[in-house]
Design an enzyme around this catalytic site. Structure first.
Site, PDB file in Angstrom:
ATOM      1  N   LYS A 118     -45.529 134.605  -0.425  1.00 10.28           N
ATOM      2  CA  LYS A 118     -45.884 133.424   0.365  1.00 10.28           C
ATOM      3  C   LYS A 118     -45.552 132.193  -0.450  1.00 10.28           C
ATOM      4  O   LYS A 118     -45.595 132.226  -1.682  1.00 10.28           O
ATOM      5  CB  LYS A 118     -47.386 133.436   0.667  1.00 10.28           C
ATOM      6  CG  LYS A 118     -47.780 132.570   1.834  1.00 10.28           C
ATOM      7  CD  LYS A 118     -47.306 133.173   3.130  1.00 10.28           C
ATOM      8  CE  LYS A 118     -48.176 132.887   4.298  1.00 10.28           C
ATOM      9  NZ  LYS A 118     -48.009 133.878   5.342  1.00 10.28           N
TER      10      LYS A 118
HETATM   11  N1  GLU Z   1     -45.549 133.480   8.231  1.00  6.76           N
HETATM   12  C1  GLU Z   1     -45.590 134.665   9.022  1.00  6.76           C
HETATM   13  C2  GLU Z   1     -46.686 135.594   8.507  1.00  6.76           C
HETATM   14  O1  GLU Z   1     -47.577 135.177   7.839  1.00  6.76           O
HETATM   15  C3  GLU Z   1     -44.236 135.322   9.124  1.00  6.76           C
HETATM   16  C4  GLU Z   1     -43.663 135.759   7.809  1.00  6.76           C
HETATM   17  C5  GLU Z   1     -42.229 136.260   7.928  1.00  6.76           C
HETATM   18  O2  GLU Z   1     -41.681 136.296   9.016  1.00  6.76           O
HETATM   19  O3  GLU Z   1     -41.690 136.595   6.875  1.00  6.76           O
HETATM   20  O4  GLU Z   1     -46.718 136.745   8.837  1.00  6.76           O
END
Ligand code: GLU
Length: 429
Positions: A118
Site C-alpha cells: 500500500k
Molecule cells: N485499493 C484497492 C484495495 O484496497 C485496490 C488495490 C488494487 O487494485 O491493487 O483493494
C-alpha cells in the site's frame, strides 16, 4: 515532515485506535486458530520493505512544500506486491503498513498471485490544483522508481486517487525506463490498457458478497433496506448496483452530510445530482437530511460502511440495528465492536473479502495486458463474479469446518495460504 510522520507517536490521542495493532491482532487470532509456527508468524507480522520519500512540490503560487510519501511492501511470497495509493489527510505510516498487510491476505483469499502493498501521501486532494496533484504524483513515482514495476510492485487507485493518477504514474515510470510499461499500474484509463469494468469493480464485488450473504439467510436483494456510509468510488458503485438489483437504498452519507428516504433513494438521480453539485449529496430533493454517523444507527437490513476506518466502535455498536454489516471500507469496524456484533449474531462481512473486487479486476487488467488480449465488460464481470463467489463459498465452508466467524475464516484462508507458501519455499539463506 517526513520524520514527524515516521515517529512511533503518530497519534497521541487516547481515543486513537491504531489500524496496525488491529491488523496484527487479527493475524495473531488467525495464527492461533491455524496453530501456525511462531517463526512464520514472526515473519508475517513484519513488512518486507518500508519506504518513505520526501516529495518537494512547487505550489501554484511558487512556494515549495515538502510532503511525505509512503510505500509499504508487506509480503511478496505469492507474487508481485499489489495495492493502492491513498491520498487522504489521515494517512500515516502505520495506517499504510496495516493496509499493506490486509492486501496480502486479500489477494491470497481471492486466489490471485500477488503479495500485499500500500502507498499513501497525507494530503487533502481538494486543497490542491490538478497541476499540483500531477506534480506530486509524478515526483512520488520517480522517487519510487526502483521499488515498483510490473513484476515487482504494481500500484492501483485507492481513496483519493483514480485512473487519472494511475495514468500519470504509468507515464512517469515509462519515460524513466525509456519505453511504455502499461503493467506498472492497474486501474488505468482504457486508452492505455485499462480494463473494462475496473471502475465499478469494488462496488460490484460488494453487491455480490451482500447478495450471497442474503441468499444464505433465505433472502434476496429485492426490497432489502440498505444504508451506505460513503459515496465515493466504492459506495456510489455499490449503491447503483444494489439499486439496480431491486434493493432499497434508504440512506447514503458522506463526511459533509447525508440523505434519507424511507421508500428508497433514486440512486441514478442521486449520482446525476452529485455530478452537478460539486460532488455533494447534501440537498438532494425528495429526501431528508441525515448525519454521517447517524446513518450507522438507522434501522435497516444491511449497513455498508464504505468510507474510513473505525466507524463502528464501542461507542455506537449497541445502537447498530443492521442484521448484516458489509465492510466495503478497510477496517470500518473496530476489534471490540466486531466482538460485540459477533456475540449478538450480526453477520459481519469482512473487508478482505467484501472489498476485494477492485484488486480482482486489477488482476484481470494485468492478465489482459500481459496477454495483449482485451475482454468485453461482460467477460470481466463474469470472471469477477466467479472469483468473488468462490472465495465467499470457501470462507463459509471454513466457518462450518472450524466453527469460527466469517472474518476469522477469511483470515485463516488468506494467512494459511501465505504460510503454506513460506513452508514450501523455505527461508533464504
Ligand atoms: N485499493 C484497492 C484495495 O484496497 C485496490 C488495490 C488494487 O487494485 O491493487 O483493494
Amino acid at each position: 515532515m517526513v520524520l514527524t510522520s515516521l515517529s512511533p507517536q503518530e497519534n497521541p490521542s487516547p481515543a486513537y485506535i491504531c489500524p496496525l495493532d488491529q491488523a496484527c491482532s487479527y493475524l495473531e487470532e488467525a495464527a492461533r486458530e491455524l496453530k501456525l509456527d511462531r517463526n512464520i508468524l514472526e515473519i508475517l507480522s513484519n513488512p518486507r520493505k518500508v519506504v518513505t520519500v520526501s516529495i518537494p512540490v512547487k505550489r501554484d503560487d511558487g512556494e515549495v512544500q515538502v510532503l511525505a510519501g509512503h510505500r509499504v511492501q508487506h509480503c511478496d511470497i505469492l507474487g508481485p506486491y499489489k495495492g493502492g495509493i491513498r491520498y487522504h489527510p489521515a494517512v500515516t505510516l502505520r495506517e499504510v503498513s496495516a493496509l499493506a498487510m490486509l492486501m496480502t491476505w486479500k489477494c491470497a483469499l481471492l486466489g490471485i498471485p500477488y503479495g500485499g502493498a500500500k502507498g499513501g501521501i497525507a494530503l487533502d486532494p481538494k486543497s490542491y490544483s490538478i497541476g499540483e496533484l500531477e506534480r506530486i504524483t509524478r515526483r512520488y513515482t520517480s522517487e519510487l522508481i526502483k521499488d515498483i514495476g510490473p513484476t515487482v510492485d504494481i500500484p492501483a487507485p485507492d481513496m483519493g486517487t483514480s485512473a487519472r493518477e494511475m495514468a500519470w504514474m504509468m507515464d512517469t515510470y515509462s519515460v524513466n525506463v525509456g519505453h511504455a510499461v502499461p503493467g506498472v499500474v492497474t486501474g488505468k484509463p482504457l486508452s492505455i490498457g485499462g480494463s473494462r469494468g475496473r471502475e465499478m469493480a469494488t462496488g460490484r464485488g460488494v453487491m455480490i458478497i451482500v447478495r450471497e450473504a442474503l441468499a444464505d439467510l433465505g433472502k434476496s436483494l429485492v426490497g432489502t433496506r440498505i444504508a451506505i456510509q460513503g459515496f465515493g468510488n466504492v459506495g456510489s458503485a455499490a449503491a447503483l448496483l444494489l439499486h439496480q438489483a431491486g434493493a432499497k437504498v434508504i440512506a447514503v452519507s458522506t463526511g459533509t452530510g447525508g440523505v434519507f428516504s424511507d421508500v428508497g433513494l433514486d440512486i441514478p438521480a442521486l449520482k446525476t445530482y452529485v455530478a452537478q453539485n460539486r460532488r455533494s449529496i447534501v440537498g438532494f430533493p425528495q429526501a431528508s437530511a441525515i448525519g454521517n454517523t447517524e446513518l450507522l444507527t438507522l434501522p435497516c437490513d444491511v449497513l455498508i460502511p464504505a468510507a474510513l476506518e473505525n466507524q463502528i466502535t464501542q461507542d455506537n455498536v449497541d445502537r447498530i440495528h443492521a442484521r448484516i454489516i458489509a465492510e466495503a471500507a478497510n477496517g470500518p469496524v473496530t476489534l471490540q465492536a466486531n466482538q460485540a456484533l459477533e456475540a449478538r449474531g450480526v453477520t459481519v462481512l469482512p473487508d478482505i473479502l467484501t472489498n476485494a473486487g477492485g484488486v480482482v479486476v486489477s488482476y484481470l487488467e494485468w492478465v489482459q495486458g500481459l496477454s495483449y488480449v482485451f475482454w468485453d465488460e461482460e467477460r470481466v464481470n463474469r470472471e469477477l463474479e466467479n472469483l468473488m463467489v468462490q472465495a465467499y463459498r470457501q470462507a463459509i465452508q471454513q466457518t462450518k469446518v472450524r466453527q469460527i466467524s466469517l472474518r476469522l475464516a477469511a483470515y485463516t484462508l488468506g494467512v494459511g495460504r501465505v504460510a503454506q507458501a513460506f513452508t514450501d519455499r523455505g527461508l533464504y539463506p
